[in-house]
Design an enzyme around this catalytic site. Structure first.
Site, short mmCIF file in Angstrom:
data_model
loop_
_atom_site.label_atom_id
_atom_site.label_comp_id
_atom_site.label_asym_id
_atom_site.label_seq_id
_atom_site.Cartn_x
_atom_site.Cartn_y
_atom_site.Cartn_z
N ASN A 9 -2.30 -18.78 1.79
CA ASN A 9 -3.71 -18.36 1.70
C ASN A 9 -4.25 -18.22 3.12
OD1 ASN A 9 -6.44 -18.08 1.27
ND2 ASN A 9 -6.75 -20.15 0.45
N TRP A 10 -4.40 -16.98 3.55
CA TRP A 10 -4.80 -16.73 4.94
C TRP A 10 -6.31 -16.90 5.15
CZ3 TRP A 10 -1.54 -11.64 6.10
CH2 TRP A 10 -0.17 -11.96 6.02
N LYS A 11 -7.03 -17.08 4.07
CA LYS A 11 -8.50 -17.28 4.13
C LYS A 11 -9.17 -16.18 4.97
CE LYS A 11 -7.63 -22.16 3.53
NZ LYS A 11 -8.12 -23.52 3.61
N HIS A 94 -10.85 -22.09 -5.94
CA HIS A 94 -10.51 -22.74 -4.67
C HIS A 94 -11.68 -23.62 -4.23
CE1 HIS A 94 -9.56 -23.43 -0.47
NE2 HIS A 94 -8.31 -23.12 -0.78
N GLU A 96 -13.04 -24.24 -1.49
CA GLU A 96 -14.02 -23.66 -0.56
C GLU A 96 -15.03 -22.79 -1.32
OE1 GLU A 96 -11.12 -22.13 2.19
OE2 GLU A 96 -10.63 -24.20 2.72
N GLU A 168 -5.10 -29.20 -5.52
CA GLU A 168 -5.45 -29.25 -4.10
C GLU A 168 -6.54 -30.30 -3.89
OE1 GLU A 168 -4.39 -25.42 -1.96
OE2 GLU A 168 -6.36 -25.07 -2.83
N GLY A 174 -7.03 -28.62 4.93
CA GLY A 174 -7.42 -28.32 6.30
C GLY A 174 -7.73 -29.56 7.13
N SER A 214 -2.78 -29.40 3.42
CA SER A 214 -2.04 -29.71 4.65
C SER A 214 -0.53 -29.75 4.45
CB SER A 214 -2.56 -31.01 5.27
OG SER A 214 -3.94 -30.88 5.61
C1 PEP Z 1 -5.84 -24.26 1.00
O1 PEP Z 1 -6.92 -23.94 1.49
O2 PEP Z 1 -5.51 -23.81 -0.11
C2 PEP Z 1 -5.01 -25.18 1.76
C3 PEP Z 1 -4.09 -25.83 1.12
O3 PEP Z 1 -5.26 -25.29 3.10
P1 PEP Z 1 -4.42 -26.20 4.17
O4 PEP Z 1 -2.97 -25.97 3.91
O5 PEP Z 1 -4.86 -25.71 5.48
O6 PEP Z 1 -4.81 -27.62 3.89
#
Ligand code: PEP
Length: 258
Positions: A9-11, A94, A96, A168, A174, A214
């Protein structure tokens, strides 16, 4: 057998040239055909550019969608429009979007319904905050998010492989804090139980449950070794080709698990 799904997921990162460059590097380093499923999820405006680079060895994913088919919804994009772009997977729920953009369980449920109804793959994200975990509310929160997110996702969609769940934990996204493999497995097992209740044993055993938070090359193998972890949804580490490929390689090495 549940084939691992490794998705990046490049966001809201990478400009057009950087997106194409990262996709090109990933493609160059992947075995072809790749024994695990790999997906990249760029920002909406770079989907087309990335699509031209990835070919059929990597699946295109989208970070967001609106649930209506068409109409006066300024700024929104429909599932059909994503399908036209060659998108295979779409994220819904998600953290976010839930916590920064204010998406409710109800909205997530509508998006999930629209995604599977239009024949695309749904990656339904669920997860608790740190405060909820500290108050022993993980199961309650994840259970509620699953109930709402899957309220209108029929068994037929689950059976046809169009449904993926991503656990998640918000406190791990993050932050550099990863759930331990045992912590993740505990919640994944709970999610599997919920899926059995809703869709029956056979269908539930075929639904992939990704972990996200992460995840990186250094912890991928241990996470993927857990019995109910069927892939990873990766944010930060997916922006570095070597990290992402390292994770895919860990998945390939661990693949015949079930
Ligand atoms: C995500 O946003 O789906 C995610 C898992 O981010 P990160 O790997 O940076 O924690």
């Amino acid at each position: 057998m549940r084939k691992y799904l490794i998705a990046g997921n490049w966001k809201m990162n990478l400009d057009r040239a950087e997106s194409v460059d990262l996709a090109t590097q990933i493609i160059a380093k992947l075995p072809s055909p790749c024994p695990v499923e790999v997906s990249v999820i760029p920002t909406l405006v770079h989907l087309e550019a990335v699509k031209h680079v990835i070919g059929s060895n990597v699946q295109l994913g989208a970070q967001n969608v609106y649930f209506e088919k068409k109409g006066a919804f300024t700024g929104e994009v429909s599932v059909g429009m994503l399908r036209d772009m060659g998108v295979k997977y779409v994220l819904a729920g998600h953290s976010e979007r839930r916590h920064i953009l204010g998406e409710t369980d109800e909205i997530v449920g509508k998006k999930a319904h629209a995604i599977v109804t239009e024949g695309l793959g749904l990656i339904l994200c669920v997860g608790e905050t740190l405060e909820q975990r500290q108050h022993f509310k993980t199961v309650e929160v994840v259970g509620r998010q699953l109930d709402a997110g899957l309220a209108h996702v029929a068994a037929a969609s689950a059976e046809s492989g169009h449904l993926v769940i991503a656990y998640e934990p918000v406190w791990a996204i993050g932050t550099g804090l990863t759930a331990t493999p045992a912590q993740a497995q505990e919640v994944h097992a709970f999610i599997r139980t919920k899926l059995v209740e809703k869709y029956g044993q056979e269908t539930a055993q075929n639904i992939r449950i990704q972990y996200g938070g992460s995840a990186k090359k250094a912890n991928a193998a241990d996470l993927l070794a857990q019995v109910d972890i069927d892939g990873l949804l990766i944010g930060g580490a997916s922006l570095m080709a070597d990290e992402f490929i390292g994770i895919v390689q860990a998945a390939i090495a661990g693949q015949p698990k079930h």
